[in-house]
Design a protein around this motif. Structure first.
Motif, short mmCIF file in Angstrom:
data_model
loop_
_atom_site.label_atom_id
_atom_site.label_comp_id
_atom_site.label_asym_id
_atom_site.label_seq_id
_atom_site.Cartn_x
_atom_site.Cartn_y
_atom_site.Cartn_z
N MET A 1 56.00 -18.71 80.01
CA MET A 1 56.65 -17.42 80.17
C MET A 1 56.17 -16.42 79.12
SD MET A 1 60.53 -16.43 80.66
CE MET A 1 61.17 -14.84 80.22
N LEU A 2 55.99 -16.91 77.87
CA LEU A 2 55.51 -16.03 76.81
C LEU A 2 54.11 -15.53 77.14
CD1 LEU A 2 56.38 -14.85 74.13
CD2 LEU A 2 55.34 -16.80 72.99
N ARG A 3 53.28 -16.43 77.71
CA ARG A 3 51.92 -16.03 78.07
C ARG A 3 51.95 -14.95 79.14
NH1 ARG A 3 47.30 -20.38 79.20
NH2 ARG A 3 47.77 -20.69 77.03
N SER A 4 52.82 -15.08 80.15
CA SER A 4 52.87 -14.07 81.21
C SER A 4 53.40 -12.75 80.65
CB SER A 4 53.73 -14.55 82.37
OG SER A 4 55.08 -14.66 81.99
N ARG A 5 54.29 -12.82 79.69
CA ARG A 5 54.78 -11.59 79.05
C ARG A 5 53.63 -10.82 78.41
NH1 ARG A 5 58.64 -11.73 73.70
NH2 ARG A 5 58.38 -9.58 73.11
N TRP A 6 52.77 -11.53 77.65
CA TRP A 6 51.65 -10.86 76.97
C TRP A 6 50.59 -10.45 77.97
CZ3 TRP A 6 53.08 -8.96 72.69
CH2 TRP A 6 53.99 -9.65 71.87
N SER A 7 50.40 -11.23 79.05
CA SER A 7 49.43 -10.86 80.08
C SER A 7 49.85 -9.58 80.78
CB SER A 7 49.31 -11.97 81.12
OG SER A 7 48.81 -13.13 80.52
N ALA B 1 51.80 -7.25 79.52
CA ALA B 1 51.66 -6.17 78.54
C ALA B 1 50.20 -5.74 78.43
CB ALA B 1 52.20 -6.62 77.18
N ALA B 2 49.28 -6.70 78.48
CA ALA B 2 47.85 -6.38 78.41
C ALA B 2 47.43 -5.55 79.62
CB ALA B 2 47.02 -7.65 78.32
N GLY B 3 48.03 -5.79 80.77
CA GLY B 3 47.73 -4.99 81.96
C GLY B 3 48.05 -3.52 81.77
N TYR B 4 49.13 -3.23 81.05
CA TYR B 4 49.48 -1.84 80.78
C TYR B 4 48.49 -1.19 79.82
CZ TYR B 4 53.96 -2.77 83.00
OH TYR B 4 54.93 -3.09 83.91
N ALA B 5 47.90 -1.97 78.95
CA ALA B 5 46.94 -1.46 77.98
C ALA B 5 45.56 -1.24 78.58
CB ALA B 5 46.83 -2.42 76.79
N ALA B 6 45.25 -1.92 79.68
CA ALA B 6 43.88 -1.91 80.23
C ALA B 6 43.33 -0.51 80.53
CB ALA B 6 43.81 -2.81 81.46
N PRO B 7 44.10 0.39 81.18
CA PRO B 7 43.50 1.71 81.46
C PRO B 7 43.12 2.47 80.18
CG PRO B 7 45.46 1.38 82.80
CD PRO B 7 45.41 0.26 81.81
N GLY B 8 43.99 2.45 79.18
CA GLY B 8 43.67 3.14 77.92
C GLY B 8 42.45 2.54 77.25
N LEU B 9 42.32 1.21 77.29
CA LEU B 9 41.16 0.56 76.69
C LEU B 9 39.88 0.93 77.44
CD1 LEU B 9 42.60 -2.99 75.92
CD2 LEU B 9 42.11 -1.15 74.29
N ALA B 10 39.96 0.97 78.77
CA ALA B 10 38.78 1.35 79.57
C ALA B 10 38.37 2.79 79.26
CB ALA B 10 39.09 1.19 81.05
N LEU B 11 39.34 3.67 79.11
CA LEU B 11 39.02 5.07 78.80
C LEU B 11 38.48 5.22 77.38
CD1 LEU B 11 42.01 6.70 80.64
CD2 LEU B 11 39.59 6.96 81.23
N ALA B 12 39.02 4.44 76.44
CA ALA B 12 38.48 4.49 75.07
C ALA B 12 37.03 4.03 75.06
CB ALA B 12 39.33 3.61 74.14
N LEU C 1 46.34 5.29 84.35
CA LEU C 1 47.34 5.58 83.31
C LEU C 1 48.66 5.95 83.96
CD1 LEU C 1 45.40 7.72 80.66
CD2 LEU C 1 46.24 5.39 80.38
N ALA C 2 48.62 6.74 85.05
CA ALA C 2 49.83 7.11 85.77
C ALA C 2 50.47 5.89 86.43
CB ALA C 2 49.53 8.19 86.81
N VAL C 3 49.66 4.98 86.93
CA VAL C 3 50.19 3.74 87.51
C VAL C 3 50.94 2.95 86.43
CG1 VAL C 3 49.57 1.51 88.54
CG2 VAL C 3 48.47 3.61 89.35
N ALA C 4 50.36 2.86 85.24
CA ALA C 4 51.03 2.17 84.14
C ALA C 4 52.35 2.85 83.81
CB ALA C 4 50.12 2.12 82.91
N GLN C 5 52.36 4.18 83.77
CA GLN C 5 53.60 4.90 83.51
C GLN C 5 54.63 4.60 84.60
OE1 GLN C 5 51.82 8.87 83.27
NE2 GLN C 5 52.47 8.99 81.14
N GLY D 1 50.31 1.60 72.44
CA GLY D 1 51.70 1.99 72.65
C GLY D 1 52.26 1.40 73.93
N MET D 2 51.50 1.46 75.02
CA MET D 2 51.96 0.89 76.29
C MET D 2 52.10 -0.63 76.18
SD MET D 2 50.14 3.13 79.27
CE MET D 2 50.72 4.79 79.64
N PHE D 3 51.14 -1.26 75.50
CA PHE D 3 51.19 -2.71 75.31
C PHE D 3 52.47 -3.10 74.55
CE2 PHE D 3 50.49 -6.40 72.60
CZ PHE D 3 50.04 -7.35 73.51
N LEU D 4 52.72 -2.42 73.44
CA LEU D 4 53.88 -2.76 72.61
C LEU D 4 55.20 -2.47 73.33
CD1 LEU D 4 52.59 -1.54 69.14
CD2 LEU D 4 52.94 -3.91 69.87
#
Length: 199
Positions: free
Chosen positions: A1-7, A9-20, A52-56, A178-181
């Motif tokens: 369950m902890l792994r899926s929580r972080w996975s 969260a990482a999905g929300y971070a992915a668009p920002g990382l791709a844009l960076a 990014l809008a999808v994550a929001q 920020g989205m990840f956290l």
């Protein structure tokens, strides 16, 4: 369950990382030499910014309706208007400069409308993130603070930084963090197990 929580969260971070990452390859200025890559990069990014809008949208899923509805409307506004910026100041401006082999007055007019669209989109992005932070403050209390601070600071910076190196890249990294956290703060902390001495 902890792994899926972080996975998740990482999905929300992915668009920002791709844009960076894309920001590292973004030309600092549009010129006849950079125009072909300028145009191509913005074509590639056309479907990335709306993520990014999808994550929001998804971060607002458990928010009360009073926050969720206007937050999702603002996320939609971001996707629409910021997509307009990319189409006009990215694809169209790059195409014009490449065809004319020069930056012309037409390019300035194209950038003018692109900036208007981009600023509107960035304000929508900020508005959606303010509502996301309000929802997470209700739900996760102090656990939401680090993500909230990063996301709001990045949202303000995003208004006039796009993804240009260095500020725009750092802004997108802060959006991702920020989205990840925030997403990671959503789940309750694991319950403590009672030891044998805890009777």
């Amino acid at each position: 369950m902890l792994r899926s929580r972080w996975s998740r969260a990482a999905g929300y971070a992915a668009p920002g990382l791709a844009l960076a990452g894309s920001g590292l390859a973004h030309p600092l200025a549009l010129s006849p030499a950079s125009a072909p890559w300028w145009t191509t990069l913005h074509i590639v990014l056309l479907p990335v910014f709306p993520l990014l809008a999808v994550a929001q949208w998804l971060l607002l899923s458990s928010a009360p309706a009073a926050l969720r509805r206007p937050g999702r409307l603002a996320a939609f506004g971001f996707a629409a208007f910021y997509g307009g910026l990319d189409a006009v100041a990215g694809i169209a401006a790059g195409t014009v400069v490449h065809a004319e082999h020069a930056v012309t007055p037409v390019t300035g007019a194209v950038f003018g409308i692109g900036d208007s669209l981009g600023h509107t989109g960035a304000l929508c992005f900020l508005a959606a993130n303010v509502l996301i932070v309000a929802a997470f403050a209700r739900e996760a209390a102090w656990r939401a603070a680090p993500g909230a601070v990063l996301l709001l600071a990045a949202s303000v910076s995003f208004y006039d930084s796009h993804i240009f190196w260095p500020r725009g890249v750092l802004t997108m990294l802060a959006v991702a963090a920020g989205m990840f956290l925030l997403a990671a703060s959503r789940e309750p902390l694991p319950a403590r197990t009672s030891g044998p001495a805890a009777g």
